[in-house]
Motif scaffolding. Structure first.
Motif, short mmCIF file in Angstrom:
data_model
loop_
_atom_site.label_atom_id
_atom_site.label_comp_id
_atom_site.label_asym_id
_atom_site.label_seq_id
_atom_site.Cartn_x
_atom_site.Cartn_y
_atom_site.Cartn_z
N ALA A 137 5.94 -2.38 7.21
CA ALA A 137 5.41 -1.79 5.99
C ALA A 137 3.73 -1.37 6.25
CB ALA A 137 5.37 -2.78 4.86
N ILE A 138 3.02 -2.26 6.73
CA ILE A 138 1.43 -2.04 7.15
C ILE A 138 1.63 -0.86 8.15
CG2 ILE A 138 -0.57 -3.02 8.21
CD1 ILE A 138 0.61 -5.87 7.14
N ILE A 139 2.30 -0.92 9.15
CA ILE A 139 2.13 0.22 10.25
C ILE A 139 2.45 1.47 9.43
CG2 ILE A 139 3.17 1.25 12.16
CD1 ILE A 139 3.64 -1.53 13.06
N ALA A 140 3.59 1.50 8.46
CA ALA A 140 4.01 2.66 7.87
C ALA A 140 2.79 3.29 6.78
CB ALA A 140 5.29 2.38 7.06
N ILE A 141 2.30 2.16 6.11
CA ILE A 141 1.24 2.67 5.35
C ILE A 141 -0.13 3.32 6.11
CG2 ILE A 141 -0.68 1.76 3.93
CD1 ILE A 141 1.40 -0.16 2.70
N VAL A 142 -0.45 2.60 7.15
CA VAL A 142 -1.52 3.24 8.03
C VAL A 142 -1.22 4.75 8.54
CG1 VAL A 142 -3.16 2.76 9.83
CG2 VAL A 142 -2.24 0.84 8.58
N LEU A 143 -0.17 4.69 9.23
CA LEU A 143 0.51 6.04 9.60
C LEU A 143 0.45 7.06 8.71
CD1 LEU A 143 3.15 5.60 12.46
CD2 LEU A 143 0.85 6.62 12.78
N THR A 144 0.97 6.66 7.53
CA THR A 144 1.02 7.86 6.32
C THR A 144 -0.23 8.19 6.24
OG1 THR A 144 3.18 6.53 5.83
CG2 THR A 144 1.87 8.23 4.28
N PHE A 145 -1.06 7.22 5.97
CA PHE A 145 -2.54 7.39 5.74
C PHE A 145 -3.35 8.37 6.33
CE2 PHE A 145 -7.08 6.49 5.86
CZ PHE A 145 -7.56 7.14 4.82
N ILE A 146 -3.14 7.96 7.64
CA ILE A 146 -3.69 8.76 8.89
C ILE A 146 -3.16 10.35 8.89
CG2 ILE A 146 -4.04 9.11 11.43
CD1 ILE A 146 -5.90 6.90 10.07
N VAL A 147 -2.00 10.32 8.70
CA VAL A 147 -1.28 11.63 8.90
C VAL A 147 -1.81 12.72 7.61
CG1 VAL A 147 0.70 12.97 8.46
CG2 VAL A 147 0.62 11.10 10.18
N PHE A 148 -1.86 11.90 6.27
CA PHE A 148 -2.14 13.02 5.21
C PHE A 148 -3.71 12.82 4.99
CE2 PHE A 148 2.08 11.99 4.12
CZ PHE A 148 2.49 13.06 3.29
N PHE A 149 -4.42 12.14 5.60
CA PHE A 149 -5.89 12.25 5.87
C PHE A 149 -6.32 13.68 6.62
CE2 PHE A 149 -9.65 12.03 8.47
CZ PHE A 149 -10.66 11.91 7.74
N ILE A 150 -5.56 13.61 7.76
CA ILE A 150 -5.84 14.96 8.53
C ILE A 150 -5.21 16.25 7.74
CG2 ILE A 150 -3.88 14.84 10.06
CD1 ILE A 150 -7.33 16.09 11.05
N ILE A 151 -4.14 16.19 7.08
CA ILE A 151 -3.47 17.23 6.33
C ILE A 151 -4.62 17.93 5.40
CG2 ILE A 151 -1.74 17.89 4.65
CD1 ILE A 151 0.13 15.94 6.17
N LEU A 152 -5.14 16.67 4.66
CA LEU A 152 -6.07 17.13 3.74
C LEU A 152 -7.60 17.55 4.28
CD1 LEU A 152 -6.45 17.47 0.51
CD2 LEU A 152 -7.26 15.02 0.54
N TYR A 153 -8.06 16.84 5.17
CA TYR A 153 -9.06 17.13 5.95
C TYR A 153 -9.30 18.51 6.46
CZ TYR A 153 -13.71 16.60 8.17
OH TYR A 153 -14.93 16.84 8.46
N GLN A 154 -8.11 18.90 7.37
CA GLN A 154 -8.18 20.16 8.17
C GLN A 154 -8.10 21.19 7.18
OE1 GLN A 154 -5.31 22.73 8.43
NE2 GLN A 154 -4.26 21.26 6.96
#
Length: 404
Positions: A209-226
């Motif tokens: 669950a922790i890995i899924a949360i961190v990965l999801t956060f990183i992916v959606f961070f780059i989606i929003l930031y770009q």
């Protein structure tokens, strides 16, 4: 030198206009926190005890011990509330739908147990409550297996030892054996060893669950930031850059380098938060290299779409769609053991990224995702540069290779 000027301009803009960075950090974080709390609340609401009645027609010391153990055993108590009732009370509650089933101990149960016979305990379940009835059946079948194990132990002790004793002493020893083994069987005391086996997720459900949360956060961070940071320059600004031989291809390169750096910092911060949560993380050079390469391919993927010079909204939609499918196929949300063979893909960059985080929790990892991440990073970086070059060529501007 001109390329460095563009890099300095981008970093200065990031510092002077921090809103895209902060929004890209806090919006995904807030969404994930709300989602986690909602899921946690949902499961807590669904975690209710199954109501059932037990009717004891035998009313002996052994059956009372049995009822008490079934009612108070800590594991059963979390899922099942077993209330002693008379036949009339149980049937009335059953008809009202207050209980999921009735467990009936027949007359003569203890007597048959003492002579080694199996007198069945009948269970009546309410079909109007299929979920509770099924769970009740499973729980009681589990208890029945332990009771059978205790009865087999009693029979073995009786045949090997108690049968040879005098009559008065034999009855006393037999009763002691019945109580002892029944209690041991029902509450799983030291007579049984318990092994906690991690199932479903290879690193355990909490870690997964922790890995899924961190990965999801990183992916959606780059989606929003770009999307917030990757707006196209105005025509006048682009012409000014071209006056100093800085083309759109240079812009793509600098964007990727900036996103790469910021992503790497975010990944390191994510691992730092995991350590702050007092979870066992194996820090190693391999872990940091893996995070570095994860930032490489994600930034290259975003830069590739940026190089195609499409609208930021469309770019974000494409990135989000591919990322969600990629995370699902990598087993980031649902462990790969539960995914069909056609859905689970090992060679995607999302799967390699999951392996990098798994390395943080496993001292010796069999999978080394570095090569795959490098290949995906180089491929996306090349496509990004090629897309930027093609745009300059379409605009009939001087090739980047002739720039000073």
């Amino acid at each position: 030198m001109n390329g460095f000027s563009l890099w300095r301009y981008e970093m200065r803009a990031t510092v002077r206009r921090p809103a895209p960075l902060f929004l890209s950090f806090f919006i995904p974080l807030a969404i994930i926190v709300i989602a986690v709390l909602s899921i946690q609340s949902f499961f807590q609401d669904e975690e209710k005890q199954i109501q059932a009645a037990i009717v004891d027609h035998d009313q002996t010391f052994e059956t009372k011990s049995l009822v008490n153990q079934l009612s108070e055993e800590k594991r059963m108590k979390r899922a099942l509330q077993l209330a002693p009732m008379t036949s009339k009370e149980a049937l009335e509650a059953f008809e009202r739908g207050d209980i999921a089933g009735i467990m009936t101990i027949p007359k003569g149960f203890t007597k048959s147990l003492r002579v080694g016979e199996n007198e069945p305990i009948t269970v009546m379940t309410n079909q109007e409550k299929p979920l509770d009835s099924t769970m009740l059946t499973v729980l009681l079948e589990s208890g029945a297996k332990y009771i059978s194990a205790s009865q087999s132990a009693v029979n073995a002790v009786y045949d090997l030892h108690i049968k040879q004793l005098p009559g008065n002493e034999r009855n006393q020893k037999l009763q002691e054996a019945i109580v002892t083994f029944t209690l041991f069987a029902l509450d799983r005391n030291e007579a049984f060893e318990e092994d906690k086996v991690i199932s479903g997720a290879s690193v355990g459900w909490k870690t997964h669950a922790i890995i899924a949360i961190v990965l999801t956060f990183i992916v959606f961070f780059i989606i929003l930031y770009q999307a917030l940071d990757g707006g196209a320059h105005s025509t006048s600004m682009s012409r000014r850059w071209r006056m100093v031989n800085l083309t759109f291809m240079h812009q793509v390169m600098v964007k990727q380098l900036k996103w790469w750096l910021i992503l790497f910092v975010m990944l390191e911060v994510g691992v730092g938060i995991i350590v702050f949560m007092d979870l066992p993380v194996y820090y190693s050079a391999g872990l940091h290299l893996g995070l570095f390469l994860v930032a490489l391919w994600l930034s290259a993927f975003a830069a590739c779409l940026y190089g195609l010079n499409i609208q930021s909204s469309v770019r974000s939609l494409i990135l989000a769609s591919i990322s969600i499918i990629g995370l699902i196929s990598a087993g980031a949300f649902v462990p790969e053991i539960y995914l069909p063979d056609w859905l689970y893909q090992k060679a995607t960059p999302f799967a390699f990224s999951y392996d990098v985080f798994r390395m943080a929790f496993v001292e010796q990892s069999e999978s080394m995702p570095y090569r795959g991440l490098v290949l995906w990073g180089i491929a996306f970086s090349s496509l990004a540069l090629f897309a930027g070059y093609r745009k300059e060529k379409r605009d009939a501007y001087v090739s980047v290779f002739t720039s000073k």
